[in-house]
Design an enzyme around this catalytic site. Structure first.
Site, PDB file in Angstrom:
ATOM      1  N   LYS A 132       5.035   4.166  -1.070  1.00  0.00           N
ATOM      2  CA  LYS A 132       5.099   5.792  -1.718  1.00  0.00           C
ATOM      3  C   LYS A 132       6.194   6.186  -0.890  1.00  0.00           C
ATOM      4  CE  LYS A 132       0.093   6.432  -2.238  1.00  0.00           C
ATOM      5  NZ  LYS A 132      -0.767   7.110  -1.174  1.00  0.00           N
ATOM      6  N   SER A 137      -0.880  11.166   1.981  1.00  0.00           N
ATOM      7  CA  SER A 137      -0.424   9.777   0.802  1.00  0.00           C
ATOM      8  C   SER A 137      -1.382  10.331  -0.284  1.00  0.00           C
ATOM      9  CB  SER A 137      -1.043   8.544   1.783  1.00  0.00           C
ATOM     10  OG  SER A 137      -0.531   7.753   1.038  1.00  0.00           O
ATOM     11  N   GLY A 193       0.943  -1.287   0.088  1.00  0.00           N
ATOM     12  CA  GLY A 193       0.183   0.225  -0.153  1.00  0.00           C
ATOM     13  C   GLY A 193       0.916   0.932   0.158  1.00  0.00           C
ATOM     14  N   SER A 194       0.442   2.514   0.743  1.00  0.00           N
ATOM     15  CA  SER A 194       0.869   4.055   0.705  1.00  0.00           C
ATOM     16  C   SER A 194       2.303   3.441   1.574  1.00  0.00           C
ATOM     17  CB  SER A 194      -0.158   4.547   0.696  1.00  0.00           C
ATOM     18  OG  SER A 194      -1.156   4.667  -0.128  1.00  0.00           O
ATOM     19  N   THR A 195       2.895   2.951   1.699  1.00  0.00           N
ATOM     20  CA  THR A 195       4.353   3.020   2.666  1.00  0.00           C
ATOM     21  C   THR A 195       5.696   2.826   1.087  1.00  0.00           C
ATOM     22  OG1 THR A 195       3.972   0.469   2.866  1.00  0.00           O
ATOM     23  CG2 THR A 195       2.937   1.296   4.319  1.00  0.00           C
TER      24      THR A 195
END
Length: 486
Positions: free
Chosen positions: A220, A275, A216-218
């Site tokens: 990024k 995010s 997921g957004s980790t």
């Protein structure tokens, strides 16, 4: 000698020669194979004829041996806080074999390793009972307990590293199991509970090392690192070329953002703070698969890690089209990571761009505690420059101070982090995974980097978030390490 007798003599000589060849073949060429064969019960009997050496945390043994009241298998393995330490120790059983450190360092623990030959020989003359050596780990008991307690009632994992050395400080997985219940001759009913077909929760699975999840957004932070390293952007506070709404390339679909945040042309700092999918999806699309892959692999993706327990390779897809590249850049599509991998990403950023090999065994010792082998820190790679690493640190610290990661704040300590809520299932119909990655920083550098994933919980789907479920666990693990280092 007449002809018939000569023929008999030659034939007998050939038989004797064949016998000698066979004996030497069995005794030398096949010795190791026969010695370690599963049907060779003598090896099992000898392995448990004396106490095993111990696995050590914080200078104290978390394993032991007790007499098993059996003439065939004299000693049984015991574990202190077995369920908490199972992802590290594994189990040792006369019936079911051994796993994790119990398996990898079985020779040291049983005393059969060639490096303990002198100790074995000496015991023959002194009459002392044969003893195994010890495995001294890098684990921090307080951090492990914080991780284990935080995961109670949930399904998930925690991995924590010392960014400066690569030492593994915590490695927790839930649900877990008590290896004491299957050690020795084992409990058949307890063994059945570890069968995934019987128990779909699969408590014997080491989720910190062997389970890959969409990050997921980790992820990024990896995309941000790629943008800086490949000079797509150099100023984290300058506006990016990120329109909103933004349509995926070669597609009629628009990439959505969660919440009503200022994502249009947002700077890297603001985009990470809230995010923004559109910003990082477009960065991944603009950089392309190859440049993103280069950065991801420098962080350890697409390679197995050995701690020495093997960790599954995390995945950056090597074949995908432009829209899939955009989705992969925000941690979706086929991007997948172990908790250890995301702890490595965080550790590299916290350590000013230097990624150290992760390891959980500090040293091996003989029964007298003399060191047989010492593990030294080894640099794995430089995923990003020190200057760019510090820029990503600033971005991650804004996430915790003013963004989605406020639940990880620690009074008087600089904390950087990133939340993630990863969708999965057919049409994203299953509860999302809640992620949080973070580090704590002191004047001596960063002593801890953490990755937490909560795979399943009792929370309602709408209440599942990395900041809500995973960040408090990461905070407690970091505090445990910081309190120890005071």
């Amino acid at each position: 000698m007449n002809k018939p007798l000569r023929r008999v003599a030659i034939f007998c000589g050939i038989l004797i020669l064949a016998l000698l060849v066979r004996v030497n073949w069995v005794q030398y060429a096949q010795a190791d194979k026969l010695k370690n064969h599963t049907d060779n019960k003598r090896v099992q009997v000898e392995r448990y004829a004396h106490p095993r050496g111990d696995i050590v945390v914080d200078g104290k043994a978390i394993t032991g041996s007790v007499e098993a009241n059996s003439s065939v298998r004299k000693y049984k393995r015991t574990y202190k806080d077995g369920a908490m330490w199972a992802p590290v120790t594994g189990f040792a059983s006369q019936v079911y074999g051994a796993t994790q450190l119990e398996s990898i360092h079985d020779g040291i623990l049983t005393g059969t390793d060639d490096r303990l030959f002198f100790d074995r020989t000496l015991s023959l003359f002194t009459g002392e009972q044969k003893k195994g050596g010890n495995v001294v780990t890098t684990l921090n008991g307080d951090a492990q307990r914080a991780a284990y307690e935080g995961l109670k009632g949930k399904k998930g994992a925690v991995a924590a590293l010392d960014p400066r050395t690569g030492k593994i400080l915590a490695l927790a997985s839930a649900p877990s199991y008590d290896p004491s219940k299957i050690s020795g001759m084992g409990d058949a009913e307890e063994w059945k509970k570890l069968d995934k077909k019987v128990n779909p929760d699969d408590p014997s699975l080491n989720r910190a090392l062997r389970q890959t999840y969409p990050p997921g957004s980790t992820f990024k932070v990896v995309t941000a690192a790629a943008a800086l390293e490949h000079e797509k952007y150099t100023d984290i506070d300058a506006a990016t070329d990120s329109p909103f709404p933004w349509k995926l390339p070669q597609s009629s679909k628009f990439l959505p953002n969660d919440g009503n945040h200022p994502c249009e042309n947002a700077s890297l700092r603001v985009a990470l703070q809230w995010s923004c999918n559109t910003v990082f999806g477009k960065i991944g699309s603009d950089l392309g698969r190859e440049k993103m892959q280069e950065t991801a692999e420098k962080f350890g993706f697409n390679s197995e890690q050995f701690t020495p327990v093997r960790s599954n390779a995390s995945v950056w897809p090597k074949e995908m089209d432009p829209p899939s590249t955009a989705l992969s850049a925000i941690g979706q599509f086929e991007t997948a990571a172990t908790p250890l991998q995301m702890a490595m990403v965080t550790a590299a950023i916290a350590n000013d761009g230097k990624l150290m090999n992760p390891y959980m065994v500090d040293k091996l010792t003989d029964p007298n505690l003399d060191v047989i082998k010492q593990t030294d820190p080894v640099e794995m790679s430089r995923p990003l420059s020190a200057d760019n690493a510090q820029k990503v640190q600033q971005m991650m610290e804004t996430v915790v101070k003013d963004g989605t990661g406020k639940n990880a704040q620690i009074d008087g300590v600089t904390v950087g982090g990133k939340t993630g809520t990863a969708q999965h299932g057919i049409n994203n119909d299953k509860n999302p995974y809640a992620w949080f990655i973070s580090y704590a920083k002191t004047d001596k550098g960063s002593p801890v980097a953490v990755a937490v994933v909560v795979e399943d919980s009792d929370a309602a789907r709408g209440d599942i978030s990395g900041g809500g479920l995973a960040a408090p666990i990461a905070k407690n693990v970091m505090k445990a390490v910081l309190d120890r280092s005071k």
